[in-house]
Motif scaffolding. Structure first.
Motif, PDB file in Angstrom:
ATOM      1  N   SER A   1       0.832  -1.213   0.000  1.00  7.95           N
ATOM      2  CA  SER A   1       0.000   0.000   0.000  1.00  7.95           C
ATOM      3  C   SER A   1       0.861   1.255   0.000  1.00  7.95           C
ATOM      4  N   THR A   2       1.910   1.226   0.814  1.00  6.98           N
ATOM      5  CA  THR A   2       2.839   2.367   0.857  1.00  6.98           C
ATOM      6  C   THR A   2       3.496   2.575  -0.500  1.00  6.98           C
ATOM      7  N   MET A   3       3.875   1.479  -1.140  1.00  8.85           N
ATOM      8  CA  MET A   3       4.524   1.545  -2.443  1.00  8.85           C
ATOM      9  C   MET A   3       3.595   2.174  -3.485  1.00  8.85           C
ATOM     10  N   GLN A   4       2.312   1.849  -3.421  1.00  8.90           N
ATOM     11  CA  GLN A   4       1.350   2.432  -4.362  1.00  8.90           C
ATOM     12  C   GLN A   4       1.215   3.939  -4.146  1.00  8.90           C
TER      13      GLN A   4
ATOM     14  N   LYS B   1      12.905   7.045  -4.777  1.00 12.03           N
ATOM     15  CA  LYS B   1      13.735   6.234  -3.873  1.00 12.03           C
ATOM     16  C   LYS B   1      12.871   5.470  -2.879  1.00 12.03           C
ATOM     17  N   ALA B   2      11.815   6.127  -2.381  1.00 14.64           N
ATOM     18  CA  ALA B   2      10.923   5.455  -1.434  1.00 14.64           C
ATOM     19  C   ALA B   2      10.225   4.270  -2.086  1.00 14.64           C
ATOM     20  N   THR B   3       9.817   4.428  -3.357  1.00 14.84           N
ATOM     21  CA  THR B   3       9.171   3.327  -4.073  1.00 14.84           C
ATOM     22  C   THR B   3      10.136   2.165  -4.273  1.00 14.84           C
TER      23      THR B   3
ATOM     24  N   LEU C   1      11.836  -4.021   0.028  1.00 18.34           N
ATOM     25  CA  LEU C   1      11.347  -4.576   1.293  1.00 18.34           C
ATOM     26  C   LEU C   1      10.220  -5.562   1.060  1.00 18.34           C
ATOM     27  N   ARG C   2       9.316  -5.253   0.138  1.00 20.26           N
ATOM     28  CA  ARG C   2       8.212  -6.173  -0.162  1.00 20.26           C
ATOM     29  C   ARG C   2       8.736  -7.499  -0.698  1.00 20.26           C
TER      30      ARG C   2
END
Length: 286
Positions: A16-19, A246-248, A254-255
């Motif tokens: 969800s964070t990645m989206q 970078k966050a994505t 991590l996922r």
């Protein structure tokens, strides 16, 4: 199996964070394209106009000169710290805060220094430690030349009135999407051009140098201030796009790591169940 449930929840949360970060990256990329075109179109005009009027102003002496060129002993300084209203842009805002603190504590140590903030993030931090005389957050809601002129005219008025001897802009100067340089730019008084560059080119001035200085220098200062805000906006979108990229990437990594851990744990659980079934079957046969 409780461990598997925990891993599933973490995978869902990271996905969800990645989206979200991916969507924010795309939004910033779209906004950056427009902001980049605006600053790149404006910068050559602003720089050439400033250069011409600095040279012209330096050629006039005494009462003929512009009040915005008056050089005084620096005792009172106003720093205009330009940040953003939102975070999630990497070091974009923290660099402005750090540069402003450096000017207060080092460059102008011993002077009376006030701060005028444009953007919520700088105001939230600087107002806790220093004298912030005014904060302008709403300007980014509708960044037009007319709206910005209200702020720049106020700065010009308080300089002419003698409230401050120097006004310095602190903002992020746009280079490209991945690079923003912190600029510490003297807004007032107008910096004098020294050396060979101080000579005015062979121009024909109509109606006169004095009238041109009187009319165009205020406009030039307003353009310079507007350019600084445009630079900051383009830098913000570039910094946020890079940070979200970078966050994505980090969320994706991590996922994938969590999925690998989940598959290993699930495989171990299945293997244990098979061993238990086989063990039970052998016990019944015996």
């Amino acid at each position: 199996m409780a461990n598997l449930k925990e891993l599933r929840n973490r995978i869902k949360s990271v996905s969800s964070t990645m989206q979200i970060t991916s969507a924010m990256k795309m939004v910033s990329a779209a906004k950056l394209s427009k902001a980049q075109d605006a600053i790149q179109a404006m910068r050559p005009y602003s720089e050439k106009l400033t250069e011409l009027l600095q040279s012209l102003s330096a050629s006039l002496e005494g009462e003929q000169g512009s009040p915005y060129s008056e050089q005084r002993e620096v005792e009172n300084v106003l720093l205009v710290a330009i940040s953003s209203n939102r975070g999630l842009a990497g070091a974009f805002n923290s660099n402005i805060v750090k540069a402003t603190k450096g000017l207060i504590n080092e460059t102008y140590a011993g002077k009376k220094v006030d701060v005028l903030t444009i953007g919520k993030k700088a105001n939230d931090i600087l107002s806790k430690e220093f004298s912030v005389i005014e904060n302008n957050n709403a300007i980014f809601d509708e960044l037009t030349f007319d709206n910005v002129t209200v702020i720049s005219q106020n700065l010009m008025d308080i300089f002419v009135a003698g409230t401050y001897d120097k006004i310095v802009l602190v903002y992020n100067q746009f280079v490209n999407a991945a690079t923003q340089n912190v600029a510490r730019e003297q807004f007032l008084p107008i910096q004098e051009i020294e050396g060979e560059d101080a000579s005015v080119a062979d121009y024909v001035f109509e109606p006169s140098k004095e009238e041109i200085v009187e009319q165009l220098i205020p406009k030039s200062l307003k353009v310079q201030f507007f350019k600084a805000l445009r630079d900051s906006v383009a830098s913000e979108h570039g910094a946020r796009m890079t940070a979200m990229h970078k966050a994505t990437d980090n969320a994706t990594e991590l996922r994938d790591s969590l999925k690998l851990s989940y598959n290993k744990a699930r495989q171990a659980a299945i293997t244990n169940e098979i061993l238990e079934i086989v063990g039970g079957a052998e016990a019944l046969n015996n």
